[in-house]
Design an enzyme around this catalytic site. Structure first.
Site, PDB file in Angstrom:
ATOM      1  N   ASP A  11     -11.249   2.500   2.869  1.00 37.39           N
ATOM      2  CA  ASP A  11     -10.866   3.394   2.000  1.00 37.39           C
ATOM      3  C   ASP A  11     -10.166   4.456   2.811  1.00 37.39           C
ATOM      4  O   ASP A  11     -10.631   4.668   3.948  1.00 37.39           O
ATOM      5  CB  ASP A  11     -11.723   3.808   0.856  1.00 37.39           C
ATOM      6  N   LEU A  12      -9.367   5.392   2.419  1.00 32.12           N
ATOM      7  CA  LEU A  12      -8.862   6.640   3.103  1.00 32.12           C
ATOM      8  C   LEU A  12      -9.598   8.146   2.844  1.00 32.12           C
ATOM      9  O   LEU A  12     -10.516   8.427   3.284  1.00 32.12           O
ATOM     10  CB  LEU A  12      -7.396   6.631   2.911  1.00 32.12           C
ATOM     11  N   ASP A  13      -9.280   8.588   1.735  1.00 28.91           N
ATOM     12  CA  ASP A  13      -9.765   9.930   1.050  1.00 28.91           C
ATOM     13  C   ASP A  13     -11.237   9.762   0.879  1.00 28.91           C
ATOM     14  O   ASP A  13     -11.690   8.996   0.038  1.00 28.91           O
ATOM     15  CB  ASP A  13      -9.018  10.534  -0.148  1.00 28.91           C
ATOM     16  N   THR A  45      -6.488   1.782  -0.479  1.00 30.68           N
ATOM     17  CA  THR A  45      -6.612   3.214  -1.109  1.00 30.68           C
ATOM     18  C   THR A  45      -5.891   3.183  -2.245  1.00 30.68           C
ATOM     19  O   THR A  45      -4.970   2.353  -2.737  1.00 30.68           O
ATOM     20  CB  THR A  45      -5.867   4.023   0.061  1.00 30.68           C
ATOM     21  N   LYS A 207      -8.752  -2.878  -6.635  1.00 28.39           N
ATOM     22  CA  LYS A 207      -8.705  -3.021  -5.238  1.00 28.39           C
ATOM     23  C   LYS A 207      -8.920  -4.265  -4.904  1.00 28.39           C
ATOM     24  O   LYS A 207      -8.459  -5.019  -4.042  1.00 28.39           O
ATOM     25  CB  LYS A 207      -9.729  -1.982  -4.388  1.00 28.39           C
ATOM     26  N   ASP A 230     -15.855   5.264  -1.189  1.00 27.63           N
ATOM     27  CA  ASP A 230     -16.930   6.407  -1.683  1.00 27.63           C
ATOM     28  C   ASP A 230     -16.736   6.439  -3.066  1.00 27.63           C
ATOM     29  O   ASP A 230     -17.645   7.263  -3.490  1.00 27.63           O
ATOM     30  CB  ASP A 230     -16.350   7.573  -0.672  1.00 27.63           C
TER      31      ASP A 230
END
Length: 282
Positions: A11-13, A45, A207, A230
């Protein structure tokens, strides 16, 4: 016996990206070394692929990315969408009507562009900050526009492949009220990926759904895959792979569904420290 992991999905953020919205140097160096050793890296993401491109300047994914919470699989190597599940026009109509009544800022993600809408005379800081992060060729191609909220009523959604609608609000309390209205709309799903946002997609999309499409496109083996995340929107993909890691800063729901929890958060190289220990690489 040493665990077998070939694929690493991030995941990114709140996960790969620090609170400064970039991956940390130590983590970048480490992941590039893993790529040299044969590990395959990609991202999963809620972001549009347009908003992933700046991260690829730090780490080039080896596999197509899962974007828009699983609605779009995008291959940066070939600059093309490999799989897409869009919101049906009959679902978009009542969503748009609701958003216009709420007078909150929102984004429409398509397979080509991001269209942002904000109240006239009241700039949305989050929209403006996000737009400032896009890179070429998306700047030249004007692939992220910000428009007055009043223009949304004239948006020709029937001609667009809409993968996600993102509501942005500074009033967290409004989200629970909004979801009650969304429950009356057929063939959609929604998830709050960040405290200020609500993602609205086709009912089948998450996802894990995107991961299944990626498996079909690339032959990726979920039993040899580790996912880091997260947020609540990572739960389904956590349960679709052999290994999952919730960040120390992750939501309670993410932690409850993860195989592991990192010792450090996204702002302190949580990924680097976890993988160094897990893979026993000096």
């Amino acid at each position: 016996m040493k665990p077998k992991v070939q694929n690493l999905i991030f995941d990114l953020d709140g996960t790969l990206l620090s609170w400064g919205h970039e991956p940390l140097p130590q983590t970048v160096t480490f992941l590039k070394e893993l790529q040299k050793q044969g590990f395959k890296i990609t991202f999963a993401t809620g972001r549009s692929h347009i908003l992933i491109r700046n991260t690829t300047q730090f780490i080039q994914p080896d596999l197509p990315v899962i974007s828009s919470n699983g609605a779009l699989i995008y291959d940066f190597a070939r600059e093309k969408a490999l799989h897409m599940t869009q919101l049906a026009p009959q679902s978009v109509v009542p969503i748009m009507r609701l958003l216009l009544q709420l007078e909150e800022s929102f984004c429409i993600y398509t397979d080509k562009k991001v269209f942002g809408f904000e109240k006239p005379g009241i700039p949305c800081k989050r929209l403006r900050t996000t737009q400032s992060k896009i890179v070429e060729p998306d700047i030249t191609q004007n692939n992220f526009t910000i428009n007055p909220l009043t223009d949304a009523s004239k948006f020709d959604f029937a001609t667009q492949n809409i993968t996600k609608i993102l509501l942005i609000t500074e009033d967290r309390g409004r989200i629970s009220k909004i979801t009650k209205h969304l429950d009356a709309i057929e063939n959609i799903s929604y998830v709050s990926s960040m405290t200020f946002a609500l993602d609205i997609m086709h009912k089948d999309v998450n996802k894990a759904y995107g991961l299944k499409a990626l498996e079909q496109q690339t032959g990726l083996d979920p039993q040899m895959t580790m996912v880091f995340g997260d947020g609540d929107n990572d739960v389904e993909i956590f349960n679709a792979v052999k290994y999952s890691v919730a960040m120390a800063n992750g939501s309670d729901l993410a932690k409850q569904n993860a195989t592991f929890i990192s010792e450090f958060d996204n702002d302190h190289d949580g990924i680097y420290h976890f993988l160094q220990c897990f893979l026993k690489i000096e």
